[in-house]
Design a protein around this motif. Sequence first.
Motif, PDB file in Angstrom:
ATOM      1  N   PRO A 153       0.805  -1.240   0.000  1.00 16.16           N
ATOM      2  CA  PRO A 153       0.000   0.000   0.000  1.00 16.16           C
ATOM      3  C   PRO A 153       0.833   1.283   0.000  1.00 16.16           C
ATOM      4  O   PRO A 153       0.274   2.358   0.202  1.00 16.16           O
ATOM      5  CB  PRO A 153      -0.741  -0.132   1.332  1.00 16.16           C
ATOM      6  N   TYR A 154       2.172   1.216  -0.227  1.00 15.51           N
ATOM      7  CA  TYR A 154       2.985   2.418  -0.103  1.00 15.51           C
ATOM      8  C   TYR A 154       2.552   3.558  -1.024  1.00 15.51           C
ATOM      9  O   TYR A 154       2.435   4.708  -0.571  1.00 15.51           O
ATOM     10  CB  TYR A 154       4.463   2.077  -0.316  1.00 15.51           C
ATOM     11  N   PRO A 155       2.318   3.313  -2.330  1.00 18.26           N
ATOM     12  CA  PRO A 155       1.880   4.438  -3.170  1.00 18.26           C
ATOM     13  C   PRO A 155       0.576   5.070  -2.687  1.00 18.26           C
ATOM     14  O   PRO A 155       0.421   6.296  -2.718  1.00 18.26           O
ATOM     15  CB  PRO A 155       1.712   3.792  -4.550  1.00 18.26           C
ATOM     16  N   GLU A 156      -0.355   4.234  -2.211  1.00 16.65           N
ATOM     17  CA  GLU A 156      -1.629   4.749  -1.718  1.00 16.65           C
ATOM     18  C   GLU A 156      -1.437   5.591  -0.458  1.00 16.65           C
ATOM     19  O   GLU A 156      -2.048   6.654  -0.305  1.00 16.65           O
ATOM     20  CB  GLU A 156      -2.591   3.597  -1.429  1.00 16.65           C
ATOM     21  N   LEU A 157      -0.567   5.141   0.442  1.00 17.28           N
ATOM     22  CA  LEU A 157      -0.305   5.905   1.669  1.00 17.28           C
ATOM     23  C   LEU A 157       0.330   7.252   1.348  1.00 17.28           C
ATOM     24  O   LEU A 157      -0.035   8.279   1.934  1.00 17.28           O
ATOM     25  CB  LEU A 157       0.612   5.098   2.600  1.00 17.28           C
ATOM     26  N   LEU A 158       1.279   7.262   0.439  1.00 15.05           N
ATOM     27  CA  LEU A 158       1.932   8.520   0.068  1.00 15.05           C
ATOM     28  C   LEU A 158       0.935   9.484  -0.576  1.00 15.05           C
ATOM     29  O   LEU A 158       0.938  10.684  -0.292  1.00 15.05           O
ATOM     30  CB  LEU A 158       3.076   8.255  -0.903  1.00 15.05           C
ATOM     31  N   ARG A 159       0.058   8.937  -1.400  1.00 18.69           N
ATOM     32  CA  ARG A 159      -0.905   9.787  -2.096  1.00 18.69           C
ATOM     33  C   ARG A 159      -1.971  10.315  -1.139  1.00 18.69           C
ATOM     34  O   ARG A 159      -2.283  11.518  -1.127  1.00 18.69           O
ATOM     35  CB  ARG A 159      -1.566   9.003  -3.232  1.00 18.69           C
TER      36      ARG A 159
END
Length: 222
Positions: free
Chosen positions: A126-132
């Motif tokens: 989920p890293y891209p989602e968390l950053l976004r």
Amino acid sequence: ASRLVHDIRRVASGQRGLVRIGVGPIPARMLLARIASTISERYPDISIEIVSNATRQLLQWLVNREVDVVICAPVVNEPTGIHAEVLLETGIVAVARPDHPMIADPPTSIAGLFKYPIATLLVEPPYPELLREEHGIDLEAQVGRVLCPDIGMLVQVVRSSPRLFTAGPRFAFAEEIASGNLVVIDIPLPFRHQIQMHTSILAYPLPAVTRIRAIIRDTFAE
């Protein structure tokens, strides 16, 4: 049924001593050599075949019986028929070469960190989602981002660039940090890195696979 027949044929043909292990890039760098050495010493009759790929592909191979055990990061919407067991959970650090501007002048926010381009492996959710969602950073649209196929190349790219940084569990960069070739950027990151062991709950329970799973657990416990 066809997969069960495959497992039975494998046992009948004497292949029960062959275990196929799929690994993600970071666990491969951490402990794979120790695991392979322990298997060789403790069970000389067991042969292992090691393959590496992105997490989603490794789990698909597991579903298809192309590998027996997978060591990798967790994924969102894991395929059915897979059992996941947490082996390790740790924090994440950002690192860059010693002359990177952020070493002398650390950023005060995640947004400040991403003013510089990042070099990464294939980033799993989920890293891209968390950053976004939490920091307003669209990792996929970042200008100057570099994607690397393996951790060794990733380290070399960051060591060669005065502008790139990367991030991951500290153990992935332990050798470079100890030698001074990479330095930890002084900013806390609100992410955790987890390594899991994945196995199929539908596969025939081969004794060799059971033994390898025990060695993997013991190695990470150390």
